[in-house]
Scaffold this motif. Sequence first.
Motif, mmCIF file in Angstrom:
data_model
loop_
_atom_site.group_PDB
_atom_site.id
_atom_site.type_symbol
_atom_site.label_atom_id
_atom_site.label_comp_id
_atom_site.label_asym_id
_atom_site.label_seq_id
_atom_site.Cartn_x
_atom_site.Cartn_y
_atom_site.Cartn_z
ATOM 1 N N LYS A 12 -101.199 -134.763 35.960
ATOM 2 C CA LYS A 12 -100.755 -135.165 37.300
ATOM 3 C C LYS A 12 -100.256 -136.596 37.253
ATOM 4 C CE LYS A 12 -105.672 -135.951 38.296
ATOM 5 N NZ LYS A 12 -106.048 -135.775 36.887
ATOM 6 N N LEU A 13 -99.811 -137.103 38.404
ATOM 7 C CA LEU A 13 -99.299 -138.472 38.473
ATOM 8 C C LEU A 13 -100.074 -139.303 39.485
ATOM 9 C CD1 LEU A 13 -95.427 -137.973 38.232
ATOM 10 C CD2 LEU A 13 -96.983 -138.830 36.485
ATOM 11 N N THR A 14 -101.374 -139.097 39.528
ATOM 12 C CA THR A 14 -102.258 -139.895 40.369
ATOM 13 C C THR A 14 -102.596 -141.199 39.641
ATOM 14 O OG1 THR A 14 -104.074 -138.602 39.443
ATOM 15 C CG2 THR A 14 -103.236 -137.919 41.602
ATOM 16 N N PRO A 15 -103.327 -142.147 40.279
ATOM 17 C CA PRO A 15 -103.652 -143.409 39.600
ATOM 18 C C PRO A 15 -104.426 -143.176 38.306
ATOM 19 C CG PRO A 15 -104.131 -143.581 41.946
ATOM 20 C CD PRO A 15 -103.806 -142.140 41.683
ATOM 21 N N GLY A 16 -104.058 -143.900 37.257
ATOM 22 C CA GLY A 16 -104.767 -143.776 35.986
ATOM 23 C C GLY A 16 -103.925 -144.272 34.832
ATOM 24 N N GLY A 17 -104.585 -144.613 33.735
ATOM 25 C CA GLY A 17 -103.898 -145.164 32.574
ATOM 26 C C GLY A 17 -102.961 -144.172 31.906
ATOM 27 N N GLU A 19 -101.433 -141.616 33.308
ATOM 28 C CA GLU A 19 -100.291 -141.407 34.194
ATOM 29 C C GLU A 19 -99.325 -142.582 34.137
ATOM 30 O OE1 GLU A 19 -103.733 -138.964 35.398
ATOM 31 O OE2 GLU A 19 -103.485 -141.084 34.976
ATOM 32 N N ARG A 20 -99.871 -143.793 34.106
ATOM 33 C CA ARG A 20 -99.008 -144.976 34.036
ATOM 34 C C ARG A 20 -98.238 -144.997 32.715
ATOM 35 N NH1 ARG A 20 -99.821 -150.237 32.340
ATOM 36 N NH2 ARG A 20 -102.065 -149.995 32.166
ATOM 37 N N THR A 21 -98.915 -144.630 31.629
ATOM 38 C CA THR A 21 -98.239 -144.556 30.334
ATOM 39 C C THR A 21 -97.057 -143.591 30.391
ATOM 40 O OG1 THR A 21 -100.238 -145.101 29.084
ATOM 41 C CG2 THR A 21 -98.520 -143.897 27.912
ATOM 42 N N ALA A 22 -97.279 -142.414 30.968
ATOM 43 C CA ALA A 22 -96.226 -141.404 31.045
ATOM 44 C C ALA A 22 -95.032 -141.909 31.843
ATOM 45 C CB ALA A 22 -96.778 -140.120 31.674
ATOM 46 N N VAL A 23 -95.297 -142.501 32.992
ATOM 47 C CA VAL A 23 -94.210 -142.942 33.872
ATOM 48 C C VAL A 23 -93.438 -144.108 33.255
ATOM 49 C CG1 VAL A 23 -93.704 -144.046 36.098
ATOM 50 C CG2 VAL A 23 -95.270 -142.097 35.985
ATOM 51 N N VAL A 24 -94.137 -145.100 32.726
ATOM 52 C CA VAL A 24 -93.458 -146.265 32.156
ATOM 53 C C VAL A 24 -92.619 -145.851 30.949
ATOM 54 C CG1 VAL A 24 -93.790 -148.498 31.034
ATOM 55 C CG2 VAL A 24 -95.156 -147.902 33.035
ATOM 56 N N LEU A 25 -93.164 -144.970 30.100
ATOM 57 C CA LEU A 25 -92.402 -144.497 28.946
ATOM 58 C C LEU A 25 -91.169 -143.704 29.373
ATOM 59 C CD1 LEU A 25 -95.078 -143.349 26.348
ATOM 60 C CD2 LEU A 25 -93.459 -145.218 26.116
ATOM 61 N N ALA A 26 -91.342 -142.830 30.369
ATOM 62 C CA ALA A 26 -90.221 -142.037 30.859
ATOM 63 C C ALA A 26 -89.124 -142.946 31.394
ATOM 64 C CB ALA A 26 -90.699 -141.070 31.943
ATOM 65 N N ASN A 27 -89.523 -143.920 32.195
ATOM 66 C CA ASN A 27 -88.543 -144.851 32.765
ATOM 67 C C ASN A 27 -87.839 -145.663 31.685
ATOM 68 O OD1 ASN A 27 -89.352 -143.905 35.239
ATOM 69 N ND2 ASN A 27 -90.554 -145.714 35.781
ATOM 70 N N ARG A 44 -99.939 -133.192 42.966
ATOM 71 C CA ARG A 44 -100.745 -134.166 43.693
ATOM 72 C C ARG A 44 -99.839 -135.291 44.175
ATOM 73 N NH1 ARG A 44 -103.550 -130.429 43.211
ATOM 74 N NH2 ARG A 44 -105.659 -130.255 42.340
ATOM 75 N N ASP A 45 -100.316 -136.110 45.089
ATOM 76 C CA ASP A 45 -99.520 -137.246 45.556
ATOM 77 C C ASP A 45 -99.222 -138.171 44.388
ATOM 78 O OD1 ASP A 45 -99.564 -136.305 48.142
ATOM 79 O OD2 ASP A 45 -101.276 -137.530 48.763
ATOM 80 N N LYS A 46 -97.975 -138.573 44.260
ATOM 81 C CA LYS A 46 -97.553 -139.450 43.152
ATOM 82 C C LYS A 46 -97.906 -140.890 43.465
ATOM 83 C CE LYS A 46 -93.318 -137.929 43.386
ATOM 84 N NZ LYS A 46 -93.511 -136.757 44.265
ATOM 85 N N PHE A 47 -98.557 -141.543 42.507
ATOM 86 C CA PHE A 47 -98.936 -142.942 42.663
ATOM 87 C C PHE A 47 -97.886 -143.868 42.053
ATOM 88 C CE2 PHE A 47 -101.275 -146.798 41.349
ATOM 89 C CZ PHE A 47 -101.864 -147.136 42.558
#
Length: 358
Positions: A12-17, A19-27, A44-47
């Motif tokens: 999911k993309l809720t708060p957490g390390g 999830e942050r890794t996935a999003v920052v790498l994707a970006n 789930r709601d995207k953080f």
Amino acid sequence: MAKKKIVIVLPKLTPGGTERTAVVLANYMVDKDIDVTVLVMFKRDKFYELHPNVKLVEPANFRDKYGKILSFPILLWYLRKNIKNEKPDTIFCLGYILLGMITSLGLKSKVIISGRSSPDRLRFPGNKLFNAFYNLCYSILKFRINGIIAQTNYAKEVYQKKYSCPIVVIPNFLREIKEYNHERKNQIITLGRCSYEKAQHFLLEAFSKVNAPNWELAIVGDGPLIEDLKSQANELNIAEKVEFCGFQKDVDFYLSQAKIFGFTSIIEGYPNALIEGMANGLAPVSFDCVAGPSDIIKEGENGFLIPVGNATLLAEKLQLLIDNPKVLNEIENNASKIKQTNDLKIIAELYKDFLIKQ
């Protein structure tokens, strides 16, 4: 030449390390002209905010509708269908890794995995049968793994005993640290969910042993054990010197006001909270848990490592920093150098190269 294509699979993309890794790498990777899809298992709601060029695939809420057991086959079908549709060069599995391995069987895509918790962590604590079955599945399917990104040297050593594929150690990158010009307080701070693994009760115990009338302790985070921690603070007669800040989105606002970062996790993958505290110029005193802190802290140079559970020695190191401003300042300065070693551009480029070239 066709673009390289990567599918990042995570729960999911809720708060957490993770999830942050996935999003920052994707970006980061779409800015490098790579086609990136983020495939999540649960809606789930995207953080975190994804770059407009990152494709996000989310399921319907079948788990909420059918429950864990009945929705499991649907989840496998959903993952398999979308991975096949994307036809990626690389599938990067972050979290619930076994599901990614199962649903990639028979496909030509490479599979790279990266466990985000301690390599010693049991998937099902207290249930030997489930753990045995889980490990058996891993041993049967490990041929499907083409590469592993370990967060620490210890994790690499553990993986090398189980897998013959290429393994590389890449630490976590630092997110962007917000700059504040606060006057620092005489404050020890910790950051993390109030849970068994984070073990903030050891920090409360250590703080109660410190002779520092003008110092206070701040606990930033929420979780199932927060009321227990508040009760402990009362029992130790330090409640008036402990601030429970709850969950905070802008943690840098709080970190930038303190001087010492206390870290008492008893199990970790690679502690983001610790490196964020150091990047904010705090002197760290950390339990030497498995795994991560020993890769980050050089004893007596940019922080102190304490055997897990030793609240007495933890208190002694806190007292040393409180009583010696010169030592405190030196440790703070050395700790802040992690902003260079764990810089996003350096670490993200290492991830990109391994995911594409492996």
